[in-house]
Write a protein that holds these residues in place. Sequence first.
Motif, PDB file in Angstrom:
ATOM      1  N   GLY A  93       4.397 -10.224 -18.170  1.00  0.00           N
ATOM      2  CA  GLY A  93       4.583 -10.328 -16.726  1.00  0.00           C
ATOM      3  C   GLY A  93       5.598  -9.318 -16.226  1.00  0.00           C
ATOM      4  N   ASN A  94       6.718  -9.188 -16.943  1.00  0.00           N
ATOM      5  CA  ASN A  94       7.771  -8.262 -16.532  1.00  0.00           C
ATOM      6  C   ASN A  94       7.277  -6.820 -16.442  1.00  0.00           C
ATOM      7  N   ILE A  95       6.265  -6.471 -17.225  1.00  0.00           N
ATOM      8  CA  ILE A  95       5.733  -5.106 -17.185  1.00  0.00           C
ATOM      9  C   ILE A  95       5.156  -4.791 -15.812  1.00  0.00           C
ATOM     10  N   GLY A  96       4.913  -5.833 -15.009  1.00  0.00           N
ATOM     11  CA  GLY A  96       4.469  -5.583 -13.640  1.00  0.00           C
ATOM     12  C   GLY A  96       5.459  -4.746 -12.847  1.00  0.00           C
ATOM     13  N   VAL A  97       6.745  -4.820 -13.195  1.00  0.00           N
ATOM     14  CA  VAL A  97       7.768  -4.026 -12.491  1.00  0.00           C
ATOM     15  C   VAL A  97       7.570  -2.533 -12.754  1.00  0.00           C
ATOM     16  N   PRO A  98       7.576  -2.066 -14.029  1.00  0.00           N
ATOM     17  CA  PRO A  98       7.346  -0.629 -14.230  1.00  0.00           C
ATOM     18  C   PRO A  98       5.937  -0.193 -13.857  1.00  0.00           C
ATOM     19  N   ALA A  99       4.964  -1.119 -13.918  1.00  0.00           N
ATOM     20  CA  ALA A  99       3.587  -0.752 -13.568  1.00  0.00           C
ATOM     21  C   ALA A  99       3.489  -0.327 -12.114  1.00  0.00           C
ATOM     22  N   LEU A 107       5.259   3.021 -11.659  1.00  0.00           N
ATOM     23  CA  LEU A 107       4.433   4.154 -12.104  1.00  0.00           C
ATOM     24  C   LEU A 107       3.354   4.475 -11.082  1.00  0.00           C
ATOM     25  N   LEU A 108       2.760   3.432 -10.522  1.00  0.00           N
ATOM     26  CA  LEU A 108       1.754   3.646  -9.477  1.00  0.00           C
ATOM     27  C   LEU A 108       2.384   4.350  -8.276  1.00  0.00           C
ATOM     28  N   GLY A 109       3.577   3.905  -7.892  1.00  0.00           N
ATOM     29  CA  GLY A 109       4.270   4.556  -6.789  1.00  0.00           C
ATOM     30  C   GLY A 109       4.548   6.020  -7.079  1.00  0.00           C
ATOM     31  N   LEU A 110       4.967   6.326  -8.318  1.00  0.00           N
ATOM     32  CA  LEU A 110       5.207   7.713  -8.717  1.00  0.00           C
ATOM     33  C   LEU A 110       3.929   8.532  -8.602  1.00  0.00           C
ATOM     34  N   LEU A 111       2.819   7.963  -9.045  1.00  0.00           N
ATOM     35  CA  LEU A 111       1.533   8.668  -8.970  1.00  0.00           C
ATOM     36  C   LEU A 111       1.158   8.984  -7.524  1.00  0.00           C
ATOM     37  N   VAL A 112       1.328   7.999  -6.650  1.00  0.00           N
ATOM     38  CA  VAL A 112       0.978   8.207  -5.237  1.00  0.00           C
ATOM     39  C   VAL A 112       1.922   9.213  -4.596  1.00  0.00           C
ATOM     40  N   LEU A 113       3.232   9.106  -4.891  1.00  0.00           N
ATOM     41  CA  LEU A 113       4.194  10.073  -4.341  1.00  0.00           C
ATOM     42  C   LEU A 113       3.875  11.496  -4.799  1.00  0.00           C
ATOM     43  N   PHE A 150      17.403   0.496  -9.005  1.00  0.00           N
ATOM     44  CA  PHE A 150      17.753   1.697  -9.759  1.00  0.00           C
ATOM     45  C   PHE A 150      17.337   2.983  -9.045  1.00  0.00           C
ATOM     46  N   GLY A 151      16.149   2.995  -8.452  1.00  0.00           N
ATOM     47  CA  GLY A 151      15.696   4.194  -7.748  1.00  0.00           C
ATOM     48  C   GLY A 151      16.637   4.584  -6.622  1.00  0.00           C
ATOM     49  N   GLN A 152      17.056   3.593  -5.834  1.00  0.00           N
ATOM     50  CA  GLN A 152      17.983   3.865  -4.738  1.00  0.00           C
ATOM     51  C   GLN A 152      19.352   4.301  -5.253  1.00  0.00           C
ATOM     52  N   VAL A 153      19.790   3.711  -6.370  1.00  0.00           N
ATOM     53  CA  VAL A 153      21.086   4.097  -6.949  1.00  0.00           C
ATOM     54  C   VAL A 153      21.076   5.570  -7.337  1.00  0.00           C
ATOM     55  N   LEU A 203      11.874   8.485 -13.108  1.00  0.00           N
ATOM     56  CA  LEU A 203      12.707   7.864 -14.140  1.00  0.00           C
ATOM     57  C   LEU A 203      12.871   6.358 -13.974  1.00  0.00           C
ATOM     58  N   THR A 204      12.659   5.831 -12.771  1.00  0.00           N
ATOM     59  CA  THR A 204      12.992   4.427 -12.525  1.00  0.00           C
ATOM     60  C   THR A 204      12.150   3.458 -13.340  1.00  0.00           C
TER      61      THR A 204
END
Length: 458
Positions: free
Chosen positions: A183-189, A192-198, A271-274, A292-293
Amino acid sequence: MNPVTPTVAQAPEPPPTPVPRRRRRVEDWRPEDPAFWAAGGARTARRNLVLSVLCEHIGFSVWSLWSVLVLFLGPEYGIDPAGKFLLTAVPTLVGGALRLPYTVAVAVFGGRTWTVISAAVLLVPTGLAAVVLEPGVSYSTLLLVAAVAGIGGGNFASSMANINAFYPQHLKGRALGVNAGGGNIGVPAVQLLGLLVLGTAGAGHPRIVVLVYIPLIVLAALAAALRMDDLAGPRPPGRPLREVARQGHTWTVSLLYIGTFGSFIGFGFAFGQVLLVQFPDDFPTPVRAASLTFLGPLLGSLIRPLGGVLADRWGGARVTFWTFAAMAGSTVLVLVASREGSLVLFLAGFVLLFVLSGLGNGSTYKMIPALYRAAARRRVGEGAEAEAAYRVAHQQANAAMGIAGAVGALGGVLINVAFRQAFLSGGSGEPAYLAFLAWYVVCLVVTWVVYLRRAESV
Protein backbone atom coordinates in the motif's frame (compact mmCIF):
# COMPACT_ATOMS: atom_id res chain seq x y z
CA MET A 1 4.41 -74.51 1.88
CA ASN A 2 4.71 -70.94 2.99
CA PRO A 3 1.43 -69.27 3.75
CA VAL A 4 0.48 -66.41 1.50
CA THR A 5 0.21 -63.12 3.36
CA PRO A 6 -2.66 -61.16 1.93
CA THR A 7 -1.81 -57.65 0.76
CA VAL A 8 -3.83 -54.99 2.52
CA ALA A 9 -4.53 -52.07 0.22
CA GLN A 10 -4.04 -48.74 1.93
CA ALA A 11 -6.90 -46.34 1.58
CA PRO A 12 -5.99 -43.19 -0.33
CA GLU A 13 -5.70 -40.02 1.67
CA PRO A 14 -8.85 -37.92 1.51
CA PRO A 15 -8.57 -34.80 -0.63
CA PRO A 16 -8.10 -31.51 1.20
CA THR A 17 -11.32 -30.04 2.45
CA PRO A 18 -12.06 -26.80 0.61
CA VAL A 19 -12.64 -23.64 2.59
CA PRO A 20 -16.43 -23.47 3.13
CA ARG A 21 -17.71 -20.52 1.11
CA ARG A 22 -21.04 -19.05 0.14
CA ARG A 23 -21.13 -16.20 -2.37
CA ARG A 24 -17.68 -14.88 -1.50
CA ARG A 25 -18.40 -15.37 2.20
CA VAL A 26 -16.19 -17.81 4.12
CA GLU A 27 -18.29 -19.63 6.71
CA ASP A 28 -15.49 -21.39 8.60
CA TRP A 29 -12.11 -19.77 9.16
CA ARG A 30 -9.43 -21.36 11.40
CA PRO A 31 -6.00 -19.98 10.43
CA GLU A 32 -4.33 -21.33 13.59
CA ASP A 33 -5.29 -24.91 12.59
CA PRO A 34 -2.32 -26.25 10.52
CA ALA A 35 -4.47 -28.78 8.65
CA PHE A 36 -7.05 -26.15 7.71
CA TRP A 37 -4.31 -23.74 6.67
CA ALA A 38 -2.61 -26.31 4.43
CA ALA A 39 -5.90 -27.53 2.93
CA GLY A 40 -6.82 -24.20 1.39
CA GLY A 41 -6.69 -21.54 4.06
CA ALA A 42 -3.28 -20.25 2.95
CA ARG A 43 -4.43 -19.97 -0.66
CA THR A 44 -7.56 -18.03 0.33
CA ALA A 45 -5.59 -15.71 2.59
CA ARG A 46 -3.01 -15.07 -0.12
CA ARG A 47 -5.67 -14.17 -2.70
CA ASN A 48 -7.30 -11.69 -0.33
CA LEU A 49 -3.89 -10.24 0.57
CA VAL A 50 -3.00 -9.56 -3.06
CA LEU A 51 -6.26 -7.75 -3.77
CA SER A 52 -6.09 -5.90 -0.48
CA VAL A 53 -2.63 -4.62 -1.43
CA LEU A 54 -3.96 -3.43 -4.81
CA CYS A 55 -6.85 -1.45 -3.33
CA GLU A 56 -4.78 -0.04 -0.48
CA HIS A 57 -2.06 0.93 -2.95
CA ILE A 58 -4.50 3.07 -4.94
CA GLY A 59 -5.87 4.52 -1.70
CA PHE A 60 -2.38 5.64 -0.69
CA SER A 61 -1.84 7.18 -4.13
CA VAL A 62 -5.03 9.21 -3.84
CA TRP A 63 -4.13 10.19 -0.27
CA SER A 64 -0.71 11.48 -1.36
CA LEU A 65 -2.01 12.99 -4.61
CA TRP A 66 -1.53 16.56 -3.41
CA SER A 67 2.14 16.00 -2.58
CA VAL A 68 2.46 15.80 -6.38
CA LEU A 69 -0.17 18.30 -7.47
CA VAL A 70 1.46 21.15 -5.49
CA LEU A 71 4.47 20.82 -7.82
CA PHE A 72 2.15 21.82 -10.69
CA LEU A 73 0.85 24.92 -8.92
CA GLY A 74 3.05 27.58 -10.48
CA PRO A 75 2.98 31.39 -10.04
CA GLU A 76 -0.32 31.62 -11.90
CA TYR A 77 -2.04 29.94 -8.92
CA GLY A 78 -0.71 32.54 -6.48
CA ILE A 79 0.19 30.10 -3.68
CA ASP A 80 3.36 30.57 -1.59
CA PRO A 81 5.42 27.65 -0.12
CA ALA A 82 3.64 27.90 3.26
CA GLY A 83 0.29 27.49 1.52
CA LYS A 84 1.56 24.44 -0.35
CA PHE A 85 2.73 22.78 2.87
CA LEU A 86 -0.79 23.31 4.23
CA LEU A 87 -2.29 21.68 1.13
CA THR A 88 -0.27 18.54 1.87
CA ALA A 89 -1.01 18.60 5.62
CA VAL A 90 -4.82 18.74 5.35
CA PRO A 91 -5.35 15.37 3.58
CA THR A 92 -2.98 13.78 6.10
CA LEU A 93 -5.16 15.03 8.96
CA VAL A 94 -8.42 13.88 7.35
CA GLY A 95 -6.99 10.48 6.43
CA GLY A 96 -5.78 9.93 9.97
CA ALA A 97 -9.19 10.76 11.45
CA LEU A 98 -10.98 8.42 9.02
CA ARG A 99 -8.87 5.46 10.10
CA LEU A 100 -10.98 5.02 13.23
CA PRO A 101 -14.37 4.44 11.52
CA TYR A 102 -12.69 2.49 8.71
CA THR A 103 -11.31 0.01 11.25
CA VAL A 104 -14.80 -0.64 12.66
CA ALA A 105 -16.32 -0.87 9.18
CA VAL A 106 -14.61 -4.20 8.47
CA ALA A 107 -16.40 -5.88 11.38
CA VAL A 108 -19.72 -4.27 10.46
CA PHE A 109 -19.78 -4.78 6.67
CA GLY A 110 -17.18 -7.51 6.07
CA GLY A 111 -13.70 -7.20 4.60
CA ARG A 112 -14.66 -7.72 0.96
CA THR A 113 -17.74 -5.52 1.06
CA TRP A 114 -15.96 -2.64 2.73
CA THR A 115 -12.94 -2.93 0.41
CA VAL A 116 -15.28 -2.50 -2.56
CA ILE A 117 -16.99 0.51 -0.97
CA SER A 118 -13.77 2.18 0.17
CA ALA A 119 -12.18 1.68 -3.25
CA ALA A 120 -15.18 3.01 -5.19
CA VAL A 121 -15.46 6.15 -3.05
CA LEU A 122 -11.97 7.18 -4.21
CA LEU A 123 -13.68 8.37 -7.38
CA VAL A 124 -14.93 11.40 -5.40
CA PRO A 125 -11.57 13.09 -4.61
CA THR A 126 -10.11 12.24 -8.02
CA GLY A 127 -13.19 13.54 -9.85
CA LEU A 128 -13.22 16.77 -7.84
CA ALA A 129 -9.52 17.39 -8.46
CA ALA A 130 -9.98 16.83 -12.18
CA VAL A 131 -12.73 19.48 -12.24
CA VAL A 132 -11.14 22.30 -10.18
CA LEU A 133 -7.46 22.17 -11.19
CA GLU A 134 -6.97 25.28 -13.32
CA PRO A 135 -5.48 28.74 -12.79
CA GLY A 136 -7.88 31.14 -11.10
CA VAL A 137 -9.35 28.57 -8.71
CA SER A 138 -9.56 29.89 -5.17
CA TYR A 139 -7.18 28.62 -2.50
CA SER A 140 -10.11 27.66 -0.25
CA THR A 141 -11.50 25.43 -3.03
CA LEU A 142 -8.14 23.69 -3.42
CA LEU A 143 -7.93 23.26 0.36
CA LEU A 144 -11.38 21.65 0.44
CA VAL A 145 -10.62 19.28 -2.45
CA ALA A 146 -7.28 18.36 -0.87
CA ALA A 147 -9.13 17.54 2.37
CA VAL A 148 -11.47 15.18 0.49
CA ALA A 149 -8.39 13.32 -0.81
CA GLY A 150 -7.87 12.27 2.81
CA ILE A 151 -10.46 9.56 2.12
CA GLY A 152 -7.62 7.50 0.67
CA GLY A 153 -5.85 7.46 4.02
CA GLY A 154 -8.65 5.54 5.70
CA ASN A 155 -8.18 2.51 3.43
CA PHE A 156 -5.02 1.49 5.25
CA ALA A 157 -6.81 0.87 8.56
CA SER A 158 -9.61 -1.26 7.13
CA SER A 159 -7.17 -3.19 4.95
CA MET A 160 -4.87 -4.00 7.88
CA ALA A 161 -7.78 -5.03 10.11
CA ASN A 162 -9.08 -7.31 7.38
CA ILE A 163 -5.74 -9.01 6.62
CA ASN A 164 -5.01 -9.40 10.33
CA ALA A 165 -8.06 -11.72 10.49
CA PHE A 166 -6.85 -13.93 7.63
CA TYR A 167 -3.39 -14.93 8.92
CA PRO A 168 -2.15 -17.05 11.86
CA GLN A 169 -0.16 -15.37 14.61
CA HIS A 170 3.27 -16.58 13.46
CA LEU A 171 2.72 -15.06 9.99
CA LYS A 172 1.02 -11.82 10.97
CA GLY A 173 4.20 -9.72 10.94
CA ARG A 174 5.04 -10.81 7.42
CA ALA A 175 1.47 -10.53 6.10
CA LEU A 176 0.83 -7.13 7.66
CA GLY A 177 4.21 -5.93 6.41
CA VAL A 178 3.48 -7.02 2.84
CA ASN A 179 0.00 -5.50 2.97
CA ALA A 180 1.21 -2.19 4.36
CA GLY A 181 4.36 -2.08 2.22
CA GLY A 182 2.42 -2.73 -0.98
CA GLY A 183 0.00 0.00 0.00
CA ASN A 184 2.77 2.44 0.93
CA ILE A 185 4.23 2.07 -2.57
CA GLY A 186 1.24 4.12 -3.68
CA VAL A 187 3.17 7.19 -2.47
CA PRO A 188 6.21 6.82 -4.79
CA ALA A 189 3.94 5.49 -7.55
CA VAL A 190 1.94 8.70 -7.79
CA GLN A 191 5.15 10.72 -7.47
CA LEU A 192 6.69 8.83 -10.41
CA LEU A 193 3.54 9.45 -12.41
CA GLY A 194 3.77 13.14 -11.55
CA LEU A 195 7.41 13.19 -12.69
CA LEU A 196 6.42 11.56 -15.98
CA VAL A 197 3.67 14.11 -16.62
CA LEU A 198 5.91 17.04 -15.63
CA GLY A 199 8.66 15.80 -17.94
CA THR A 200 6.41 15.19 -20.93
CA ALA A 201 3.18 17.21 -20.90
CA GLY A 202 4.56 19.92 -18.59
CA ALA A 203 3.42 21.69 -15.44
CA GLY A 204 0.30 23.01 -17.14
CA HIS A 205 -1.42 19.61 -17.19
CA PRO A 206 -2.00 18.37 -13.63
CA ARG A 207 -5.32 16.81 -14.63
CA ILE A 208 -3.48 13.98 -16.41
CA VAL A 209 -2.15 12.69 -13.08
CA VAL A 210 -5.66 12.56 -11.65
CA LEU A 211 -7.36 11.08 -14.72
CA VAL A 212 -4.95 8.12 -14.82
CA TYR A 213 -6.35 6.89 -11.49
CA ILE A 214 -10.06 6.93 -12.35
CA PRO A 215 -10.05 3.70 -14.46
CA LEU A 216 -7.62 2.08 -12.00
CA ILE A 217 -10.07 2.74 -9.14
CA VAL A 218 -12.92 1.16 -11.09
CA LEU A 219 -10.84 -1.93 -11.93
CA ALA A 220 -9.66 -2.35 -8.32
CA ALA A 221 -13.22 -2.14 -6.97
CA LEU A 222 -14.41 -4.73 -9.50
CA ALA A 223 -11.52 -7.10 -8.69
CA ALA A 224 -12.29 -6.87 -4.97
CA ALA A 225 -15.98 -7.53 -5.60
CA LEU A 226 -15.29 -10.60 -7.72
CA ARG A 227 -12.38 -12.24 -5.90
CA MET A 228 -12.18 -11.17 -2.25
CA ASP A 229 -14.03 -12.81 0.66
CA ASP A 230 -16.00 -11.75 3.69
CA LEU A 231 -15.25 -13.77 6.82
CA ALA A 232 -18.39 -14.99 8.57
CA GLY A 233 -18.69 -14.56 12.28
CA PRO A 234 -20.66 -12.71 14.90
CA ARG A 235 -20.31 -8.95 15.12
CA PRO A 236 -17.84 -8.13 17.91
CA PRO A 237 -19.61 -7.57 21.23
CA GLY A 238 -19.17 -4.29 23.05
CA ARG A 239 -17.20 -1.37 21.68
CA PRO A 240 -13.64 -2.53 20.91
CA LEU A 241 -12.38 0.98 20.08
CA ARG A 242 -13.62 2.36 23.37
CA GLU A 243 -12.23 -0.63 25.28
CA VAL A 244 -8.71 -0.42 23.85
CA ALA A 245 -8.71 3.38 24.20
CA ARG A 246 -8.66 2.79 27.98
CA GLN A 247 -5.54 0.62 27.76
CA GLY A 248 -2.08 2.14 28.13
CA HIS A 249 -0.41 -0.07 25.51
CA THR A 250 -2.68 1.34 22.81
CA TRP A 251 -1.36 4.85 23.35
CA THR A 252 2.22 3.77 23.87
CA VAL A 253 2.34 1.97 20.52
CA SER A 254 0.48 4.89 18.90
CA LEU A 255 3.20 7.22 20.15
CA LEU A 256 5.84 5.00 18.58
CA TYR A 257 3.86 4.87 15.34
CA ILE A 258 3.93 8.68 15.18
CA GLY A 259 7.69 8.34 14.97
CA THR A 260 7.70 5.65 12.28
CA PHE A 261 4.65 6.02 10.05
CA GLY A 262 4.26 9.72 10.80
CA SER A 263 7.81 10.22 9.53
CA PHE A 264 7.22 8.14 6.42
CA ILE A 265 4.02 9.85 5.32
CA GLY A 266 5.06 13.32 6.49
CA PHE A 267 8.41 13.25 4.71
CA GLY A 268 6.78 11.63 1.68
CA PHE A 269 4.32 14.50 1.35
CA ALA A 270 6.78 17.31 2.14
CA PHE A 271 10.11 16.24 0.65
CA GLY A 272 9.58 17.76 -2.81
CA GLN A 273 8.70 21.15 -1.34
CA VAL A 274 11.64 20.96 1.09
CA LEU A 275 14.10 20.48 -1.78
CA LEU A 276 12.59 23.37 -3.76
CA VAL A 277 12.74 25.76 -0.79
CA GLN A 278 16.02 24.72 0.86
CA PHE A 279 18.10 24.06 -2.29
CA PRO A 280 16.65 26.44 -4.90
CA ASP A 281 19.88 26.57 -6.92
CA ASP A 282 20.07 22.78 -7.23
CA PHE A 283 16.33 22.40 -7.88
CA PRO A 284 15.23 25.41 -9.94
CA THR A 285 12.20 23.55 -11.37
CA PRO A 286 9.61 21.10 -9.97
CA VAL A 287 10.79 18.49 -12.47
CA ARG A 288 14.24 18.40 -10.87
CA ALA A 289 12.70 17.98 -7.40
CA ALA A 290 10.23 15.33 -8.56
CA SER A 291 13.08 13.32 -10.07
CA LEU A 292 14.28 12.53 -6.53
CA THR A 293 11.23 12.72 -4.26
CA PHE A 294 9.94 9.24 -5.14
CA LEU A 295 13.16 7.43 -4.16
CA GLY A 296 12.80 7.67 -0.37
CA PRO A 297 9.12 6.61 -0.21
CA LEU A 298 9.84 3.75 -2.62
CA LEU A 299 12.68 2.33 -0.53
CA GLY A 300 10.71 2.84 2.69
CA SER A 301 7.74 0.97 1.23
CA LEU A 302 9.80 -1.92 -0.10
CA ILE A 303 11.57 -2.48 3.21
CA ARG A 304 8.43 -2.41 5.38
CA PRO A 305 7.77 -6.18 4.98
CA LEU A 306 11.33 -6.81 6.19
CA GLY A 307 10.46 -4.92 9.37
CA GLY A 308 7.61 -7.36 9.93
CA VAL A 309 9.81 -10.38 9.20
CA LEU A 310 12.52 -9.18 11.58
CA ALA A 311 9.87 -8.54 14.23
CA ASP A 312 8.54 -12.09 13.79
CA ARG A 313 12.05 -13.39 14.42
CA TRP A 314 13.54 -10.99 16.99
CA GLY A 315 10.54 -9.26 18.52
CA GLY A 316 8.90 -6.02 17.43
CA ALA A 317 10.14 -3.97 20.40
CA ARG A 318 13.79 -4.84 19.85
CA VAL A 319 13.68 -3.99 16.13
CA THR A 320 11.76 -0.78 16.86
CA PHE A 321 14.29 0.32 19.49
CA TRP A 322 17.27 0.03 17.17
CA THR A 323 15.31 1.63 14.35
CA PHE A 324 14.71 4.76 16.43
CA ALA A 325 18.38 4.87 17.40
CA ALA A 326 19.34 4.82 13.72
CA MET A 327 16.65 7.43 12.85
CA ALA A 328 18.11 9.78 15.46
CA GLY A 329 21.55 9.34 13.90
CA SER A 330 20.17 9.97 10.40
CA THR A 331 18.47 13.16 11.60
CA VAL A 332 21.79 14.42 12.94
CA LEU A 333 23.24 13.78 9.47
CA VAL A 334 20.40 15.81 7.86
CA LEU A 335 20.93 18.64 10.36
CA VAL A 336 24.67 18.79 9.67
CA ALA A 337 24.07 18.67 5.92
CA SER A 338 21.54 21.51 6.18
CA ARG A 339 24.01 23.71 8.07
CA GLU A 340 26.84 22.93 5.67
CA GLY A 341 24.66 23.25 2.56
CA SER A 342 25.68 19.75 1.40
CA LEU A 343 23.03 18.35 -0.92
CA VAL A 344 24.68 14.90 -1.11
CA LEU A 345 24.69 14.45 2.68
CA PHE A 346 21.18 15.89 2.90
CA LEU A 347 19.81 13.39 0.38
CA ALA A 348 21.68 10.50 2.04
CA GLY A 349 20.27 11.39 5.45
CA PHE A 350 16.73 11.68 4.17
CA VAL A 351 16.88 8.43 2.22
CA LEU A 352 18.08 6.72 5.41
CA LEU A 353 15.14 8.26 7.30
CA PHE A 354 12.70 6.91 4.73
CA VAL A 355 14.23 3.42 4.83
CA LEU A 356 14.33 3.30 8.63
CA SER A 357 10.79 4.63 9.00
CA GLY A 358 9.59 1.88 6.67
CA LEU A 359 11.44 -0.74 8.72
CA GLY A 360 9.98 0.66 11.93
CA ASN A 361 6.48 0.71 10.46
CA GLY A 362 6.60 -3.06 10.06
CA SER A 363 8.12 -3.80 13.46
CA THR A 364 5.86 -1.41 15.41
CA TYR A 365 2.66 -2.72 13.84
CA LYS A 366 3.71 -6.30 14.59
CA MET A 367 3.83 -5.37 18.28
CA ILE A 368 0.05 -4.77 18.38
CA PRO A 369 -1.28 -8.31 17.75
CA ALA A 370 1.62 -9.69 19.83
CA LEU A 371 0.61 -7.56 22.82
CA TYR A 372 -3.01 -8.66 22.73
CA ARG A 373 -2.09 -12.27 22.07
CA ALA A 374 0.13 -12.20 25.18
CA ALA A 375 -2.75 -10.72 27.19
CA ALA A 376 -5.02 -13.53 25.99
CA ARG A 377 -2.47 -16.14 27.07
CA ARG A 378 -2.41 -14.60 30.53
CA ARG A 379 -6.22 -14.75 30.75
CA VAL A 380 -6.24 -18.38 29.65
CA GLY A 381 -3.63 -19.15 32.31
CA GLU A 382 -5.96 -17.58 34.88
CA GLY A 383 -8.81 -19.87 33.82
CA ALA A 384 -10.53 -18.05 30.95
CA GLU A 385 -11.95 -20.04 28.04
CA ALA A 386 -9.25 -20.10 25.33
CA GLU A 387 -11.35 -19.56 22.19
CA ALA A 388 -13.20 -16.58 23.66
CA ALA A 389 -9.97 -15.03 25.01
CA TYR A 390 -8.21 -15.22 21.66
CA ARG A 391 -11.28 -13.93 19.80
CA VAL A 392 -11.40 -10.87 22.05
CA ALA A 393 -7.63 -10.41 21.59
CA HIS A 394 -8.06 -10.41 17.80
CA GLN A 395 -10.91 -7.87 17.95
CA GLN A 396 -9.00 -5.60 20.29
CA ALA A 397 -5.84 -5.84 18.18
CA ASN A 398 -7.82 -4.67 15.14
CA ALA A 399 -9.23 -1.75 17.13
CA ALA A 400 -5.77 -0.85 18.43
CA MET A 401 -4.42 -0.91 14.87
CA GLY A 402 -7.08 1.62 13.91
CA ILE A 403 -6.17 3.96 16.77
CA ALA A 404 -2.42 3.59 16.16
CA GLY A 405 -2.90 4.19 12.44
CA ALA A 406 -4.96 7.32 13.09
CA VAL A 407 -2.60 8.74 15.70
CA GLY A 408 0.46 7.79 13.63
CA ALA A 409 -0.89 9.70 10.64
CA LEU A 410 -1.00 12.82 12.81
CA GLY A 411 2.79 12.67 12.78
CA GLY A 412 2.58 13.42 9.07
CA VAL A 413 0.51 16.52 9.82
CA LEU A 414 2.99 17.66 12.47
CA ILE A 415 5.93 17.22 10.10
CA ASN A 416 4.31 19.38 7.41
CA VAL A 417 3.32 22.01 9.99
CA ALA A 418 6.84 21.95 11.45
CA PHE A 419 8.38 22.53 8.02
CA ARG A 420 5.87 25.31 7.29
CA GLN A 421 6.66 27.15 10.51
CA ALA A 422 10.43 26.61 10.21
CA PHE A 423 10.62 28.04 6.70
CA LEU A 424 8.21 30.87 7.53
CA SER A 425 10.17 31.99 10.59
CA GLY A 426 13.77 31.56 9.50
CA GLY A 427 13.92 30.30 5.93
CA SER A 428 15.57 27.06 7.08
CA GLY A 429 14.33 23.63 8.10
CA GLU A 430 16.80 23.32 11.00
CA PRO A 431 14.26 23.97 13.80
CA ALA A 432 12.11 21.19 12.34
CA TYR A 433 15.05 18.77 12.20
CA LEU A 434 15.84 19.45 15.86
CA ALA A 435 12.22 18.71 16.77
CA PHE A 436 12.32 15.43 14.84
CA LEU A 437 15.55 14.43 16.60
CA ALA A 438 14.03 15.09 20.02
CA TRP A 439 10.98 13.00 19.15
CA TYR A 440 13.03 10.01 18.01
CA VAL A 441 14.98 10.09 21.26
CA VAL A 442 11.69 10.13 23.21
CA CYS A 443 10.41 7.14 21.22
CA LEU A 444 13.67 5.25 21.78
CA VAL A 445 13.48 5.79 25.55
CA VAL A 446 9.79 4.80 25.70
CA THR A 447 10.47 1.57 23.79
CA TRP A 448 13.25 0.66 26.19
CA VAL A 449 11.40 1.54 29.40
CA VAL A 450 8.00 0.05 28.54
CA TYR A 451 8.95 -3.07 26.57
CA LEU A 452 12.63 -4.01 26.53
CA ARG A 453 13.56 -3.26 30.14
CA ARG A 454 10.74 -5.54 31.30
CA ALA A 455 11.66 -8.15 28.68
CA GLU A 456 8.10 -8.42 27.35
CA SER A 457 7.87 -10.75 24.35
CA VAL A 458 6.54 -8.34 21.74
